[in-house]
Design a protein around this motif. Structure first.
Motif, short mmCIF file in Angstrom:
data_model
loop_
_atom_site.label_atom_id
_atom_site.label_comp_id
_atom_site.label_asym_id
_atom_site.label_seq_id
_atom_site.Cartn_x
_atom_site.Cartn_y
_atom_site.Cartn_z
N PHE A 186 27.22 17.96 9.21
CA PHE A 186 27.33 19.05 10.48
C PHE A 186 26.77 18.17 11.77
N PHE A 187 26.06 17.29 12.65
CA PHE A 187 26.24 17.15 13.39
C PHE A 187 26.70 16.68 14.24
N GLN A 188 28.58 15.65 13.49
CA GLN A 188 29.68 16.27 13.62
C GLN A 188 30.48 17.40 14.23
N GLY A 189 30.03 18.21 13.68
CA GLY A 189 30.50 19.76 14.12
C GLY A 189 29.83 20.09 15.39
N GLU A 190 28.52 19.97 15.82
CA GLU A 190 27.44 20.28 16.74
C GLU A 190 27.70 19.28 17.90
N HIS A 191 28.13 18.08 17.58
CA HIS A 191 28.91 16.94 19.25
C HIS A 191 30.09 16.22 19.19
N THR A 192 30.97 17.51 18.72
CA THR A 192 32.51 17.23 18.28
C THR A 192 33.27 16.33 19.15
N THR A 193 32.82 15.87 20.92
CA THR A 193 32.99 15.05 22.37
C THR A 193 32.42 14.15 22.18
N GLN A 194 31.20 13.84 21.81
CA GLN A 194 30.36 13.03 22.15
C GLN A 194 29.95 11.80 21.44
N PHE A 195 31.02 11.14 21.43
CA PHE A 195 30.97 9.83 20.31
C PHE A 195 30.52 9.22 21.01
N SER A 196 29.90 8.52 21.54
CA SER A 196 28.74 7.85 21.04
C SER A 196 27.29 8.18 20.34
N LEU A 197 27.53 8.98 20.63
CA LEU A 197 26.24 9.56 19.57
C LEU A 197 26.74 9.62 18.88
N LEU A 198 27.47 9.95 17.59
CA LEU A 198 28.48 10.11 16.48
C LEU A 198 28.51 9.15 16.43
N ALA A 199 28.50 8.35 16.73
CA ALA A 199 29.12 6.49 16.27
C ALA A 199 27.76 5.50 15.75
N ALA A 200 26.79 6.21 16.94
CA ALA A 200 25.14 5.64 16.41
C ALA A 200 24.93 6.58 15.54
N ALA A 201 24.54 7.85 15.12
CA ALA A 201 24.48 8.64 13.71
C ALA A 201 25.36 8.05 12.33
N SER A 202 26.39 7.75 13.09
CA SER A 202 27.52 7.20 11.37
C SER A 202 26.55 5.65 11.51
N VAL A 203 26.19 4.91 12.38
CA VAL A 203 25.78 3.46 12.45
C VAL A 203 24.33 4.25 10.83
N ILE A 204 23.62 4.53 11.74
CA ILE A 204 22.27 5.12 11.16
C ILE A 204 22.98 5.51 9.44
N VAL A 205 23.46 6.92 9.28
CA VAL A 205 23.55 6.84 7.81
C VAL A 205 23.98 5.65 7.46
N ALA A 206 24.95 5.03 7.59
CA ALA A 206 25.32 3.45 6.64
C ALA A 206 24.62 2.61 6.90
N LEU A 207 23.53 2.01 7.50
CA LEU A 207 22.42 1.26 7.63
C LEU A 207 21.62 0.83 6.38
N PRO A 208 20.95 2.47 5.82
CA PRO A 208 20.64 1.51 4.68
C PRO A 208 21.12 1.13 3.20
N VAL A 209 22.66 0.90 3.05
CA VAL A 209 23.65 0.52 2.17
C VAL A 209 24.00 -0.83 3.20
N VAL A 210 24.16 -0.94 3.88
CA VAL A 210 24.24 -2.32 4.06
C VAL A 210 22.87 -3.37 4.10
N ILE A 211 22.02 -2.49 5.03
CA ILE A 211 21.17 -4.01 4.65
C ILE A 211 20.93 -4.22 2.68
N LEU A 212 20.61 -3.06 2.26
CA LEU A 212 20.67 -3.33 0.68
C LEU A 212 21.49 -4.61 -0.11
N TYR A 213 23.38 -4.03 0.54
CA TYR A 213 24.22 -5.11 0.10
C TYR A 213 23.23 -6.89 1.06
N VAL A 214 23.14 -6.76 1.99
CA VAL A 214 23.17 -7.89 2.52
C VAL A 214 21.43 -8.68 1.46
N PHE A 215 20.70 -8.15 1.73
CA PHE A 215 19.39 -8.86 0.62
C PHE A 215 20.01 -9.04 -1.10
#
Length: 273
Positions: free
Chosen positions: A228-257
């Motif tokens: 839904f965030f992507q649909g509202e910020h279609t051309t704001q690539f920096s915000l989309l990338a930042a949101a993607s990192v936020i969503v993926a970060l918990p899985v990455v942290i869990l795997y690292v530990f």
């Protein structure tokens, strides 16, 4: 004996594949840190780093709510799957009763049926029970989806344990319940961690079920909120990338530990079929 040339070739191949896997991640990170004026869909290195994209994406996308929903659903699914898979896997591995093999192979059908095949009838069934638009509409189906793999995984691990260990415990007066929870489960931590991590990743990344079952914004999971965030910020690539990192970060942290247990479980958790 591996020659020096073969070792060098192996390392070269590994480096190439590691670079291919890492390059898209670097592209997402650089895009997430790029200022709005340099935001672009193509790979480019920004002149300066703008960490404000993360706070802005966090606030505008309501990711605190979405991540809380994802954590609740994912942890519930992992715990339910782990407990039920341990009990069923131990039963299939060490108990003898009529139709045991038939029940086991019937359970494995769950590995072959894609969610797309049953999501619509599942929606109507849950709606008739009044469970749609609730966390139970996500927890129960995803637990059922993960159980086939969990039972298969834990059965194979329990079968890999030497029978002499179980017989010795029973000779000492240990009940089946005590053998399971005080001997087998502690010794199977790598296999359990591997199963839990895989179920965690599958549940965390699930998109179809939340899309169909959830209409209340406060119960959206992180991947659904990101869409839904992507649909509202279609051309704001920096915000989309930042949101993607936020969503993926918990899985990455869990795997690292937990990566050491994960790798150990992948190598030894399913030795026997």
């Amino acid at each position: 004996m591996i020659s020096r040339r073969e070792r060098a070739l192996s390392y070269a191949i590994l480096i190439v594949f590691a670079a291919l896997a890492t390059l898209p991640l670097i592209g997402v990170l650089t895009s997430a840190l790029a200022p709005r004026s340099q935001s672009s869909a193509s790979f480019s290195w920004p002149d300066r780093l703008d960490w404000g994209n993360f706070s802005e994406a966090w606030a505008e996308g309501h990711f605190a709510t979405y991540l809380a929903s994802s954590v609740l659903v994912t942890v519930s699914v992992v715990l339910l799957t782990a407990v039920l898979a341990i009990l069923a896997g131990y039963s299939f591995a060490h108990f003898t009763y009529p139709c045991r093999s038939l029940l086991f192979y019937t359970t494995l059908i769950g590995l072959m049926v894609p969610p797309e095949a049953f999501v619509i009838p599942l929606y109507f069934n849950l709606r008739s029970l009044g469970l749609t638009d609730s966390y139970w509409s996500l927890i129960l189906p995803q637990t059922a989806q993960s159980l086939a793999f969990g039972i298969f995984w834990m059965r194979n691990f329990f079968r890999s344990v030497p029978s002499s260990v179980i017989e010795a415990a029973r000779l000492d007066g240990a009940s089946d319940w005590r053998v399971l929870w005080q001997i087998l489960v502690p010794s199977g931590r790598p296999a359990l961690v591997t199963m839990a991590m895989l179920v965690f990743m599958w549940t965390w990344n699930e998109f179809l079920l939340p899309l169909v079952m959830i209409t209340n914004e406060s119960k959206r999971t992180a991947p659904l909120g990101l869409a839904f965030f992507q649909g509202e910020h279609t051309t704001q690539f920096s915000l989309l990338a930042a949101a993607s990192v936020i969503v993926a970060l918990p899985v990455v942290i869990l795997y690292v530990f937990l990566q050491r247990h994960f790798i150990s479980g992948m190598l030894s958790g399913a030795v026997k079929g």
